[in-house]
Design a protein around this motif. Structure first.
Motif, PDB file in Angstrom:
ATOM      1  N   MET A   1      39.169 -19.462 -85.376  1.00  0.00           N
ATOM      2  CA  MET A   1      39.444 -20.653 -86.178  1.00  0.00           C
ATOM      3  C   MET A   1      40.897 -21.113 -86.042  1.00  0.00           C
ATOM      4  SD  MET A   1      36.661 -20.919 -88.478  1.00  0.00           S
ATOM      5  CE  MET A   1      35.431 -20.686 -87.240  1.00  0.00           C
TER       6      MET A   1
ATOM      7  N   HIS B   1      30.979 -21.423 -83.620  1.00  0.00           N
ATOM      8  CA  HIS B   1      29.804 -20.695 -84.090  1.00  0.00           C
ATOM      9  C   HIS B   1      28.587 -21.602 -84.260  1.00  0.00           C
ATOM     10  CE1 HIS B   1      32.033 -22.037 -87.572  1.00  0.00           C
ATOM     11  NE2 HIS B   1      30.980 -21.877 -88.326  1.00  0.00           N
TER      12      HIS B   1
ATOM     13  N   ASN C   1      31.175 -29.375 -95.101  1.00  0.00           N
ATOM     14  CA  ASN C   1      30.008 -28.884 -95.849  1.00  0.00           C
ATOM     15  C   ASN C   1      30.451 -28.147 -97.112  1.00  0.00           C
ATOM     16  OD1 ASN C   1      30.886 -26.425 -94.811  1.00  0.00           O
ATOM     17  ND2 ASN C   1      29.392 -26.445 -93.154  1.00  0.00           N
TER      18      ASN C   1
ATOM     19  N   ASN D   1      33.567 -31.236 -90.257  1.00  0.00           N
ATOM     20  CA  ASN D   1      32.269 -31.022 -90.877  1.00  0.00           C
ATOM     21  C   ASN D   1      32.505 -30.476 -92.289  1.00  0.00           C
ATOM     22  OD1 ASN D   1      29.675 -30.224 -91.465  1.00  0.00           O
ATOM     23  ND2 ASN D   1      29.632 -28.550 -89.979  1.00  0.00           N
TER      24      ASN D   1
ATOM     25  N   VAL E   1      36.129 -20.395 -80.994  1.00  0.00           N
ATOM     26  CA  VAL E   1      35.598 -19.744 -82.194  1.00  0.00           C
ATOM     27  C   VAL E   1      36.646 -19.040 -83.031  1.00  0.00           C
ATOM     28  CG1 VAL E   1      34.929 -17.503 -81.275  1.00  0.00           C
ATOM     29  CG2 VAL E   1      33.580 -18.595 -83.076  1.00  0.00           C
TER      30      VAL E   1
ATOM     31  N   SER F   1      25.596 -23.334 -89.831  1.00  0.00           N
ATOM     32  CA  SER F   1      26.687 -24.252 -89.476  1.00  0.00           C
ATOM     33  C   SER F   1      26.168 -25.403 -88.628  1.00  0.00           C
ATOM     34  CB  SER F   1      27.800 -23.501 -88.732  1.00  0.00           C
ATOM     35  OG  SER F   1      28.298 -22.493 -89.566  1.00  0.00           O
TER      36      SER F   1
ATOM     37  N   HIS G   1      26.036 -18.756 -94.700  1.00  0.00           N
ATOM     38  CA  HIS G   1      26.755 -18.581 -93.434  1.00  0.00           C
ATOM     39  C   HIS G   1      26.249 -17.362 -92.667  1.00  0.00           C
ATOM     40  CE1 HIS G   1      30.215 -19.241 -90.763  1.00  0.00           C
ATOM     41  NE2 HIS G   1      30.147 -17.922 -90.603  1.00  0.00           N
TER      42      HIS G   1
ATOM     43  N   GLY H   1      35.551 -27.087 -88.672  1.00  0.00           N
ATOM     44  CA  GLY H   1      34.997 -26.758 -89.991  1.00  0.00           C
ATOM     45  C   GLY H   1      36.011 -27.060 -91.079  1.00  0.00           C
ATOM     46  N   ASP H   2      35.504 -27.367 -92.278  1.00  0.00           N
ATOM     47  CA  ASP H   2      36.443 -27.628 -93.376  1.00  0.00           C
ATOM     48  C   ASP H   2      37.169 -26.351 -93.775  1.00  0.00           C
ATOM     49  OD1 ASP H   2      34.036 -26.637 -94.371  1.00  0.00           O
ATOM     50  OD2 ASP H   2      33.869 -28.081 -96.008  1.00  0.00           O
ATOM     51  N   GLY H   3      36.472 -25.207 -93.670  1.00  0.00           N
ATOM     52  CA  GLY H   3      37.146 -23.934 -93.948  1.00  0.00           C
ATOM     53  C   GLY H   3      38.203 -23.657 -92.895  1.00  0.00           C
ATOM     54  N   GLU H   4      37.883 -23.993 -91.672  1.00  0.00           N
ATOM     55  CA  GLU H   4      38.811 -23.764 -90.556  1.00  0.00           C
ATOM     56  C   GLU H   4      40.142 -24.485 -90.766  1.00  0.00           C
ATOM     57  OE1 GLU H   4      37.240 -25.214 -86.847  1.00  0.00           O
ATOM     58  OE2 GLU H   4      38.742 -24.103 -85.695  1.00  0.00           O
TER      59      GLU H   4
ATOM     60  N   LYS I   1      25.722 -27.341 -95.832  1.00  0.00           N
ATOM     61  CA  LYS I   1      25.601 -26.165 -94.967  1.00  0.00           C
ATOM     62  C   LYS I   1      24.184 -25.613 -95.074  1.00  0.00           C
ATOM     63  CE  LYS I   1      28.346 -22.294 -93.463  1.00  0.00           C
ATOM     64  NZ  LYS I   1      29.734 -21.901 -93.277  1.00  0.00           N
TER      65      LYS I   1
ATOM     66  N   GLN J   1      32.483 -26.823 -82.454  1.00  0.00           N
ATOM     67  CA  GLN J   1      32.667 -25.717 -83.405  1.00  0.00           C
ATOM     68  C   GLN J   1      32.025 -24.471 -82.798  1.00  0.00           C
ATOM     69  OE1 GLN J   1      31.089 -27.300 -87.135  1.00  0.00           O
ATOM     70  NE2 GLN J   1      32.186 -25.702 -88.249  1.00  0.00           N
TER      71      GLN J   1
ATOM     72  N   GLU K   1      43.516 -22.738 -91.615  1.00  0.00           N
ATOM     73  CA  GLU K   1      44.392 -22.023 -90.690  1.00  0.00           C
ATOM     74  C   GLU K   1      45.672 -22.839 -90.480  1.00  0.00           C
ATOM     75  OE1 GLU K   1      44.243 -19.133 -89.421  1.00  0.00           O
ATOM     76  OE2 GLU K   1      42.136 -18.521 -89.395  1.00  0.00           O
TER      77      GLU K   1
ATOM     78  N   GLN L   1      31.742 -25.533 -97.642  1.00  0.00           N
ATOM     79  CA  GLN L   1      31.611 -24.081 -97.663  1.00  0.00           C
ATOM     80  C   GLN L   1      32.290 -23.456 -96.465  1.00  0.00           C
ATOM     81  OE1 GLN L   1      27.065 -24.133 -98.559  1.00  0.00           O
ATOM     82  NE2 GLN L   1      27.779 -22.038 -98.862  1.00  0.00           N
ATOM     83  N   ARG L   2      32.744 -22.241 -96.670  1.00  0.00           N
ATOM     84  CA  ARG L   2      33.178 -21.419 -95.549  1.00  0.00           C
ATOM     85  C   ARG L   2      32.279 -20.202 -95.509  1.00  0.00           C
ATOM     86  NH1 ARG L   2      37.048 -18.628 -99.006  1.00  0.00           N
ATOM     87  NH2 ARG L   2      38.263 -20.078-100.257  1.00  0.00           N
TER      88      ARG L   2
HETATM   89  C1  LIG Z   1      40.641 -16.797 -87.002  1.00  0.00           C
HETATM   90  C2  LIG Z   1      39.266 -16.529 -87.503  1.00  0.00           C
HETATM   91  N1  LIG Z   1      39.093 -15.925 -88.690  1.00  0.00           N
HETATM   92  C3  LIG Z   1      37.845 -15.668 -89.145  1.00  0.00           C
HETATM   93  C4  LIG Z   1      36.741 -15.999 -88.422  1.00  0.00           C
HETATM   94  C5  LIG Z   1      35.346 -15.655 -88.893  1.00  0.00           C
HETATM   95  N2  LIG Z   1      34.576 -16.851 -89.270  1.00  0.00           N
HETATM   96  C6  LIG Z   1      33.704 -17.415 -88.434  1.00  0.00           C
HETATM   97  S1  LIG Z   1      32.981 -18.770 -89.067  1.00  0.00           S
HETATM   98  C7  LIG Z   1      33.828 -18.613 -90.507  1.00  0.00           C
HETATM   99  C8  LIG Z   1      33.612 -19.604 -91.611  1.00  0.00           C
HETATM  100  C9  LIG Z   1      33.828 -20.965 -91.104  1.00  0.00           C
HETATM  101  O1  LIG Z   1      33.794 -21.918 -92.108  1.00  0.00           O
HETATM  102  P1  LIG Z   1      33.987 -23.433 -91.738  1.00  0.00           P
HETATM  103  O2  LIG Z   1      35.177 -23.613 -90.879  1.00  0.00           O
HETATM  104  O3  LIG Z   1      33.954 -24.210 -92.989  1.00  0.00           O
HETATM  105  O4  LIG Z   1      32.736 -23.758 -90.816  1.00  0.00           O
HETATM  106  P2  LIG Z   1      31.229 -24.024 -91.239  1.00  0.00           P
HETATM  107  O5  LIG Z   1      30.456 -22.859 -90.718  1.00  0.00           O
HETATM  108  O6  LIG Z   1      31.179 -24.104 -92.719  1.00  0.00           O
HETATM  109  O7  LIG Z   1      30.859 -25.298 -90.590  1.00  0.00           O
HETATM  110  C10 LIG Z   1      34.662 -17.511 -90.475  1.00  0.00           C
HETATM  111  C11 LIG Z   1      35.547 -17.061 -91.575  1.00  0.00           C
HETATM  112  C12 LIG Z   1      36.975 -16.627 -87.176  1.00  0.00           C
HETATM  113  N3  LIG Z   1      35.980 -16.968 -86.383  1.00  0.00           N
HETATM  114  N4  LIG Z   1      38.221 -16.897 -86.756  1.00  0.00           N
END
Ligand SMILES: Cc1ncc(C[n+]2csc(CCOP(=O)(O)OP(=O)(O)O)c2C)c(N)n1
Ligand SMILES: [Mg+2]
Length: 892
Positions: free
Chosen positions: A198, A145, A264, A262, A196, A112, A411, A233-236, A396, A143, A239, A266-267
């Protein structure tokens, strides 16, 4: 700032406008509507390419928002910055790889930060201000993580030692280490925002930016150009909390807020939108909500290619690609890029012909290009009247080699073999000796090296290092208890609920010369439910626009008043928003050097149950203030039923270590608790916050007993409110909140009908009693040779006799928590099960917590102990109307 009510640009040249409109008419007449649509779409594409982003939909073409011609030259030393960034990358990777090499499975993330390194570094070198004058500077939500990247930079800046880095995720060893993610609780001088989980970063940062404006508009802080940045994060963004408050930021024109997403693609498991386009989707939503959107999709190497794409063929092809394909292009190399884009299209093939496969494979996305990122940030900081989102396309695991970069598994990757590390070293030209690679050692150039000097100079120019949390001491003059005299002396027989009693205390506090202006009442659209509407007029509702309309109740004395310097945060129906407000206000002592005293009052059911994770983060943030769960109690909130009646928030609250909880019965208890809360949080600088439940049942409020032990008992969790007048009590009745009245009624029943004397106690906090019990028990365990100490609950009860019947509006487990110190005397009655719609007497009978249930539980227990005739007890149950064959409330 808020001059006009619309955002439409003015018509500066009406004659020219007319010419265009006439031309449009002609096109429609001659070529038909399809032709007109085509031309409009072309115009939109061209306009966007030339820096005038326009839309037919909320999405603009898949190009950079800032055209090449509008780019500002890069102000820094690019080569030095690249070298610094490489070092940051290296040490971030080394930290995780090392930790897992010596401690298998300890975890951490590499990929990440690998994707966001440029996004963070440009900010660190050119934008993020640590101080502005004597004020703390920008507030940055990183971010979570990606924390290794932040630690790595802090190491280069000389803030963290090599030992710290070695101890990443090793917090409990001899030399303390670095916490996995941003935790102010664990690293109070470093991290400001726990991000952290999300979705919490996005919503909290929006309300943070809003609270900054609130403090300015109320004159508590001078206006400044401080900003809130949030790296997400784009995956974030999936939520609900991430997108749920976007409108507020636009409505309030929070131009102090910048989201950097960001993208990328990907999640954790795979692509964010394999079959769609996340970047475009986000643009549509943000733009639709009224944000300023800056897309940084393509790096500079793409500029000449797009310039040659005069017909837009390449762009159209790229827009056809779903993210799954766009993503595959980053993984599969140049030949694949060529085939995917050109296919059987000779025009695109020719466009790409001048480029080798290697060049095509090396085309960077915008988020990895310092010039593009710098310009996006610059534009974001110069966009008045709107919040900005930067959508930066990245890869990513950038640079992590074949097993890492862009792979669906990236990841989770925590390990890199020697070969991969060597490749990383080559790719980023990291100037470290080969043996540093094999031992995965950290590397920091000498203090007088150009890299360290540059990096330090940049941070110095921007006010110091970041992230950094101000560990400020709070020491406000806290009022004496006597200031709340009105609440201490009873209601003179008048029926008053604990909610009304609280509102009276709040009003007293609002009048306090020292603290009044620091009070922040937060309400999610329930002020009238809680009898707080008089505050609307008294202290006004905050609105940066003031009040642009005449309220329909303006003739009334207590009208609905909104004002720019209003004190109430009336959130509308969003508990998550209210909690985000509360989080910002409760940490203002650190983030703004201004201790604020928030009171967030909400439907108790929609607190810990609904936004529990945000409350957990609040605890991590060291927030201070009062949460008030109103309309509390599964049998006290009558009529509302299953989804409203809270019988468990105290159980959930007990899980948050620094949350001090109370379920008070009387106005005087509330006064004592709030005064103590003020003393601990604002007089004594303690990192705790309070949770009180408030009921809406009206009854006469008594005067505080003239007993020196009362106050201590209220605060520790239990005090006696009625001692048996008929000789030594044979049973002890515990009640909390409204159930205290049931316990008092049971006391009368037991005496009048069965001649059994009973004492009655108000249990204000099982959770506090439990915590005390656990501490004492632990001390005893660790000191076997010393005389044993006694928990408070044991001390107060050991001089009493008989079974203890505990009744509360909460689940039985709440009272059961203190059973270990009561020698088997405790019988817990509570409200396990789903709520029902009915009136209080029916609810209390249903859940077996009313006076009759309490009295029969006492008789039954006395019978089991051989202190009451069991046949009489059986008959007593019948006489009291208790049906022994009724099904359990929790099982129906
Ligand atoms: C509420 C919540 N659900 C699940 C997670 C576990 N988790 C940590 S990072 C991640 C993927 C994140 O993807 P993204 O937001 O796209 O960030 P990237 O690492 O791709 O920059 C997940 C599912 C979390 N931290 N918080
Ligand atoms: Mg992602």
């Amino acid at each position: 700032m808020l001059k006009s009510k619309t955002d439409r640009p003015a018509d500066l040249n009406p004659a020219e406008t007319q010419e265009w409109l006439d031309a449009l008419d002609q096109v429609i007449e001659e070529g038909g509507p399809e032709r007109a649509r085509y031309l409009l779409e072309r115009l939109v594409v061209e306009a966007s390419k030339k820096g005038a982003p326009a839309t037919l939909s909320t999405k603009t073409p898949y190009v950079n928002t800032i055209p090449v011609e509008e780019q500002m030259p890069y102000p820094g030393d690019r080569e030095l910055e690249r070298r610094i960034k490489s070092l940051v990358r290296w040490n971030a990777v080394a930290m995780v790889v090392r930790a897992n090499k010596y401690d298998d499975g300890i975890g951490g993330h590499i990929s990440s930060f690998a994707s966001s390194a440029t996004l963070v570094e440009i900010g660190m070198n050119h934008f993020f201000r640590a101080r502005i004058g004597d004020q703390p500077g920008d507030l940055i939500y990183f971010q979570g993580h990606a924390s290794p990247g932040m630690y790595s930079r802090a190491f280069l800046e000389g803030r963290l030692s090599e030992q710290h880095l070695k101890n990443f995720r090793h917090e409990l060893r001899e030399a303390p280490g670095l916490s996995s993610y941003p935790h102010p609780w664990l690293m109070p001088d470093f991290w400001q925002f726990p991000t952290v989980s999300m979705g919490l970063g996005p919503i909290n940062s929006i309300y943070q930016a809003r609270f900054m404006r609130y403090l300015e508009n109320r004159g508590i802080l001078p206006p400044s150009d401080r900003r809130v940045w949030a790296f997400l994060g784009d995956g974030e963004m999936d939520e609900p909390e991430s997108r749920g408050a976007l409108q507020l930021a636009a409505n309030e024109r929070l131009d102090n807020l910048i989201f950097v997403i960001n993208c990328n693609l990907q999640r954790l498991d795979g692509p964010v939108r394999g079959n769609g386009n996340i970047l475009q989707e986000l643009e549509g939503q943000f733009r639709g909500a009224g944000w300023n959107v800056i897309k940084s999709v393509w790096g500079s190497e793409w500029d000449p290619i797009f310039a040659a794409d005069t017909t837009g063929a390449l762009l159209r092809r790229l827009e056809e690609c779903v993210d799954g394909e766009l993503h595959a292009m980053t993984v599969r190399g140049g030949a694949y890029v060529r085939e995917t884009l050109a296919g059987r299209d000779p025009e695109i093939r020719q466009l790409l012909a001048p480029y080798t496969d290697e060049q095509l494979g090396g085309l960077r996305p915008g988020g990895h290009d310092p010039v593009k990122v710098y310009n996006a940030y610059l534009r974001a900081t110069q966009s008045p009247g709107q919040p900005t989102v930067i959508l930066a396309k990245t890869v990513k695991g950038y640079g992590m080699g074949e097993t890492g970069e862009g792979r669906y598994t990236t990841h989770q990757q925590k390990k890199m073999n020697e070969q991969e590390l060597m490749r990383l070293r080559e790719r980023f030209r990291i100037p470290i000796p080969e043996d540093t690679v094999s031992t995965v050692s950290f590397y920091r150039p000498p203090e007088d090296s150009p890299e360290i000097e540059y990096l330090k100079e940049r941070r110095k120019a921007l006010g110091g290092s970041l992230p950094a949390r101000l560990n400020t001491t709070v020491n406000l003059p806290v009022p004496e208890l006597s200031e709340f005299a009105e609440s201490l002396h009873g209601s003179g027989g008048r029926p008053v609920s604990t909610t009304m009693a609280f509102v009276a205390i709040l009003k007293t506090l609002l009048k306090n010369k020292e603290l009044g202006k620091r009070v922040v009442p937060i309400i999610p659209d329930e002020a009238r439910t809680f009898g707080m509407e008089s505050l609307f007029r008294q202290i006004s509702i905050y609105s940066p626009a003031g009040q642009l309309y005449k309220p329909v109740d303006s003739e009334q004395f207590l009208y609905y008043k909104e004002a720019r310097d209003g004190q109430i945060l009336e959130e509308g129906i969003t508990e998550a928003g209210g909690l985000a407000d509360f989080t910002a206000a409760s940490t203002a002592y650190s983030n703004y050097g201004q201790p604020m005293i928030p009171f967030f009052i909400y439907y108790s059911m929609f607190g810990f149950q609904r936004v529990g994770d945000a409350i957990w983060a609040l605890g991590d943030s060291r927030g201070r203030g009062f949460l008030l769960g109103a309309t509390a109690g599964r049998t006290t909130l009558n009529g509302e039923g299953l989804q409203h009646e809270d019988g468990h928030s105290h159980v959930l609250a007990s899980t948050v270590p620094n949350c001090i909880t109370y379920d008070p019965a009387y106005a005087y208890e509330i006064a004592v608790i709030i005064r103590e809360g003020l003393r601990r949080m604002y007089g004594n600088n303690e990192d705790v916050f309070y949770y009180l439940t408030l009921g809406n049942e009206n009854f006469a409020q008594p005067t505080i007993p003239d007993d020196p032990e009362t106050i201590d008992g209220i605060l520790k969790g239990i005090h006696r409110v009625s001692k048996s007048e008929q000789g030594p009590a044979r049973v002890q009745l515990w009640g909390s909140a409204s159930m205290l009245n049931e316990a008092l009624r049971a006391q009368r029943l037991l005496w009048e009908r069965f001649q059994i004397p009973a004492d009655v106690w108000s249990v204000t906090s099982y959770n506090q009693l439990r915590r005390d019990g656990l501490s004492v028990e632990r001390w005893n365990r660790l000191h076997p040779a010393e005389p044993a100490r006694k928990p408070f609950v044991q001390q107060v009860m050991e001089g009493t006799q008989g079974p203890i019947i505990a009744a509360s509006d909460y689940m039985k487990v709440l009272a059961d928590q203190v059973a270990p110190w009561l020698s088997g005397r405790l019988v817990a009655l509570g409200t396990d099960g789903f709520g029902r719609s009915d009136s209080r007497p029916y609810l209390r009978r249903f859940f077996e917590v009313d006076a009759e249930s309490i009295a029969s539980a006492a008789l039954s227990q006395l019978a089991r102990w051989g202190q009451f005739d069991s046949q009489k007890a059986r008959q007593a149950l019948v006489d009291l109307g208790i049906d022994p064959d009724k099904k359990e409330a929790s099982k129906i």
